[in-house]
Design a protein around this motif. Structure first.
Motif, PDB file in Angstrom:
ATOM      1  N   ASN A   1      48.473  16.685 -13.063  1.00 35.62           N
ATOM      2  CA  ASN A   1      48.742  17.831 -12.968  1.00 35.62           C
ATOM      3  C   ASN A   1      47.431  18.800 -13.313  1.00 35.62           C
ATOM      4  O   ASN A   1      47.046  18.613 -13.723  1.00 35.62           O
ATOM      5  CB  ASN A   1      49.204  18.127 -14.942  1.00 35.62           C
ATOM      6  N   PHE A   2      47.366  20.311 -12.189  1.00 34.65           N
ATOM      7  CA  PHE A   2      46.637  20.896 -12.000  1.00 34.65           C
ATOM      8  C   PHE A   2      47.379  21.806 -13.222  1.00 34.65           C
ATOM      9  O   PHE A   2      47.940  22.967 -12.821  1.00 34.65           O
ATOM     10  CB  PHE A   2      46.316  21.862 -10.874  1.00 34.65           C
ATOM     11  N   LEU A   3      46.016  22.178 -14.314  1.00 40.42           N
ATOM     12  CA  LEU A   3      46.460  23.764 -15.453  1.00 40.42           C
ATOM     13  C   LEU A   3      45.880  24.818 -15.055  1.00 40.42           C
ATOM     14  O   LEU A   3      46.613  25.842 -15.480  1.00 40.42           O
ATOM     15  CB  LEU A   3      46.216  23.469 -16.383  1.00 40.42           C
ATOM     16  N   ARG A   4      44.473  24.846 -14.257  1.00 45.14           N
ATOM     17  CA  ARG A   4      44.562  26.374 -13.976  1.00 45.14           C
ATOM     18  C   ARG A   4      43.264  26.662 -13.023  1.00 45.14           C
ATOM     19  O   ARG A   4      42.728  24.763 -12.879  1.00 45.14           O
ATOM     20  CB  ARG A   4      43.520  27.284 -15.567  1.00 45.14           C
ATOM     21  N   LYS A   5      43.242  27.259 -12.369  1.00 49.70           N
ATOM     22  CA  LYS A   5      42.127  27.315 -11.108  1.00 49.70           C
ATOM     23  C   LYS A   5      40.944  27.005 -11.386  1.00 49.70           C
ATOM     24  O   LYS A   5      40.543  27.954 -12.971  1.00 49.70           O
ATOM     25  CB  LYS A   5      42.934  28.419 -11.049  1.00 49.70           C
ATOM     26  N   PRO A   6      40.253  26.501 -11.107  1.00 46.49           N
ATOM     27  CA  PRO A   6      39.097  25.355 -11.360  1.00 46.49           C
ATOM     28  C   PRO A   6      37.931  26.548 -10.957  1.00 46.49           C
ATOM     29  O   PRO A   6      38.090  27.303  -9.661  1.00 46.49           O
ATOM     30  CB  PRO A   6      38.463  24.440 -11.498  1.00 46.49           C
ATOM     31  N   GLU A   7      36.786  27.576 -11.304  1.00 50.05           N
ATOM     32  CA  GLU A   7      35.975  28.274 -11.014  1.00 50.05           C
ATOM     33  C   GLU A   7      34.930  27.156 -10.314  1.00 50.05           C
ATOM     34  O   GLU A   7      34.980  25.867  -9.863  1.00 50.05           O
ATOM     35  CB  GLU A   7      34.783  28.448 -11.471  1.00 50.05           C
ATOM     36  N   ALA A   8      33.994  27.497  -9.250  1.00 51.50           N
ATOM     37  CA  ALA A   8      33.026  27.256  -8.429  1.00 51.50           C
ATOM     38  C   ALA A   8      32.548  26.490  -8.969  1.00 51.50           C
ATOM     39  O   ALA A   8      30.809  27.588  -9.064  1.00 51.50           O
ATOM     40  CB  ALA A   8      32.773  27.932  -7.165  1.00 51.50           C
ATOM     41  N   ALA A   9      32.045  25.528  -9.890  1.00 48.52           N
ATOM     42  CA  ALA A   9      31.162  24.917 -10.682  1.00 48.52           C
ATOM     43  C   ALA A   9      31.316  23.307 -11.200  1.00 48.52           C
ATOM     44  O   ALA A   9      32.594  22.942 -10.596  1.00 48.52           O
ATOM     45  CB  ALA A   9      31.417  25.944 -11.958  1.00 48.52           C
ATOM     46  N   ASP A  10      30.454  23.092 -11.490  1.00 50.46           N
ATOM     47  CA  ASP A  10      30.640  21.423 -12.626  1.00 50.46           C
ATOM     48  C   ASP A  10      32.000  21.211 -12.916  1.00 50.46           C
ATOM     49  O   ASP A  10      32.403  22.197 -13.736  1.00 50.46           O
ATOM     50  CB  ASP A  10      29.299  20.598 -12.946  1.00 50.46           C
ATOM     51  N   ILE A  11      32.974  19.949 -12.727  1.00 51.51           N
ATOM     52  CA  ILE A  11      33.969  19.476 -12.957  1.00 51.51           C
ATOM     53  C   ILE A  11      33.746  18.197 -14.121  1.00 51.51           C
ATOM     54  O   ILE A  11      32.712  17.736 -13.340  1.00 51.51           O
ATOM     55  CB  ILE A  11      35.015  19.333 -12.547  1.00 51.51           C
ATOM     56  N   ILE A  12      33.938  18.615 -15.036  1.00 50.25           N
ATOM     57  CA  ILE A  12      33.395  16.877 -16.405  1.00 50.25           C
ATOM     58  C   ILE A  12      34.887  16.612 -16.570  1.00 50.25           C
ATOM     59  O   ILE A  12      36.176  17.115 -16.594  1.00 50.25           O
ATOM     60  CB  ILE A  12      32.769  17.791 -17.687  1.00 50.25           C
ATOM     61  N   GLY A  13      35.004  15.034 -15.821  1.00 54.00           N
ATOM     62  CA  GLY A  13      36.189  14.393 -16.279  1.00 54.00           C
ATOM     63  C   GLY A  13      35.756  13.247 -17.714  1.00 54.00           C
ATOM     64  O   GLY A  13      34.901  12.570 -17.608  1.00 54.00           O
TER      65      GLY A  13
END
Length: 146
Positions: A93-105
């Protein structure tokens, strides 16, 4: 599942991935295993233009790859180097628009059995909106018989 204890650490997982899954590093060396803990694994998808979609946001396929890789790392960290453990299901589920930056999972194992592992992966970005995840996934892995 906090009673689980990892049998592989970050360095062992990274070495295993480099040896058995080198295609993860082809073209861009952007995803790193940052930590493993009881029932968990945390990875970072480093920002690169290659992961952007039109509109300047991180693409869904890049976040799906992060979720799958985080779950694979969590499973292997707890069962050992079993290359043929495979994804049997991944729902995101995609919850909100991510910025152009690192993503932590961060993957958290909900069930680790002999044949199946089930877990969830929460993805977020550091900064002011850190408390609000950008995506949430649930995944099942099949563990081959010994």
């Amino acid at each position: 599942m906090t009673t689980l204890k990892p049998v592989m650490g970050v360095d062992e997982l990274e070495a295993f991935m480099a040896r058995e899954f080198p295609q993860m590093r082809m073209g861009a060396d952007t995803t790193r295993i940052e930590a493993v803990g009881p029932g968990t694994a945390r990875l970072r998808l480093g920002f690169t233009e290659r992961n952007l979609r039109p509109g300047g946001t991180i693409s869904g396929p890049a976040m799906m790859a992060l979720a799958d890789y985080a779950m694979y790392a969590a499973v292997l960290a707890h069962i050992g180097p079993v290359a043929l453990a495979v994804t049997t299901n991944l729902s995101i589920n995609f919850l909100r628009k991510p910025e152009a930056a690192d993503i932590i999972g961060e993957a958290r194992l909900l069930k680790l059995g002999r044949a199946l592992a089930v877990g969830e992966i929460v993805m977020w970005q550091e900064g002011p909106g850190e408390a609000a995840p950008v995506a949430h996934a649930v995944s099942t892995y099949s563990i081959p018989p010994k």
